[in-house]
Design a protein around this motif. Structure first.
Motif, PDB file in Angstrom:
ATOM      1  N   LYS A 154      -7.132   5.457  -8.647  1.00 28.63           N
ATOM      2  CA  LYS A 154      -8.661   5.285  -8.495  1.00 28.63           C
ATOM      3  C   LYS A 154      -9.193   4.458  -9.711  1.00 28.63           C
ATOM      4  O   LYS A 154      -9.498   5.057 -10.746  1.00 28.63           O
ATOM      5  CB  LYS A 154      -9.149   6.800  -8.511  1.00 28.63           C
ATOM      6  N   LYS A 159       0.825  -1.088  -0.071  1.00 26.00           N
ATOM      7  CA  LYS A 159       0.116   0.038   0.003  1.00 26.00           C
ATOM      8  C   LYS A 159       0.823   1.079  -0.130  1.00 26.00           C
ATOM      9  O   LYS A 159       0.584   2.042  -0.804  1.00 26.00           O
ATOM     10  CB  LYS A 159      -0.858  -0.115   1.156  1.00 26.00           C
ATOM     11  N   GLN A 160       1.897   1.288   0.764  1.00 23.04           N
ATOM     12  CA  GLN A 160       2.444   2.550   1.076  1.00 23.04           C
ATOM     13  C   GLN A 160       3.647   2.591  -0.065  1.00 23.04           C
ATOM     14  O   GLN A 160       3.845   3.903  -0.559  1.00 23.04           O
ATOM     15  CB  GLN A 160       3.155   2.688   2.474  1.00 23.04           C
ATOM     16  N   THR A 211      -2.939   1.199  -3.332  1.00 20.57           N
ATOM     17  CA  THR A 211      -4.355   1.837  -3.409  1.00 20.57           C
ATOM     18  C   THR A 211      -4.230   3.403  -3.948  1.00 20.57           C
ATOM     19  O   THR A 211      -5.053   4.076  -3.718  1.00 20.57           O
ATOM     20  CB  THR A 211      -4.836   1.877  -1.787  1.00 20.57           C
ATOM     21  N   THR A 212      -3.097   3.687  -4.428  1.00 22.52           N
ATOM     22  CA  THR A 212      -2.971   5.040  -5.038  1.00 22.52           C
ATOM     23  C   THR A 212      -3.864   5.343  -6.085  1.00 22.52           C
ATOM     24  O   THR A 212      -4.810   6.259  -6.406  1.00 22.52           O
ATOM     25  CB  THR A 212      -1.420   5.279  -5.310  1.00 22.52           C
ATOM     26  N   GLY A 264       2.333   1.485  -3.878  1.00 22.21           N
ATOM     27  CA  GLY A 264       1.185   2.321  -4.190  1.00 22.21           C
ATOM     28  C   GLY A 264       0.065   1.379  -4.769  1.00 22.21           C
ATOM     29  O   GLY A 264      -0.643   1.810  -5.763  1.00 22.21           O
TER      30      GLY A 264
END
Length: 86
Positions: A31, A22-23, A28-29, A26
């Motif tokens: 859309k 996630k961090q 969840t970066t 990316g």
């Protein structure tokens, strides 16, 4: 009790893997609008993470002459040899 400990260790690894995805990668970066696009993005990240893990032994710590050496370089260059170092 040993089985619970092993399960906890695996859970700990998984949580940090998801945090890394996630961090750093990316996950969840973007859309994404469709579930299919989200699935493809997840598989791209899985492949990227796998390639990073497989390439880890091939990477060396390349530092410039003016940069401080890493901890392992300091141990190799000095005459100090701790008992726990192999």
């Amino acid at each position: 009790m040993d089985r619970f400990w092993q399960a906890f260790l695996r859970r700990f690894e998984l949580e940090h893997t998801f945090r890394f995805a996630k961090q750093t990668l990316g996950w969840t970066t973007p859309k994404l609008r469709t579930p299919g696009a989200a699935d493809r993005w997840t598989w791209i990240l899985i492949v990227a993470h796998t390639q990073l893990r497989l390439a880890q032994p091939l990477a060396t710590d390349l530092r410039r002459p003016w940069e401080t050496p890493s901890i392992s370089d300091r141990y190799q260059r000095s005459s100090f040899s701790p008992g726990w170092a192999v």
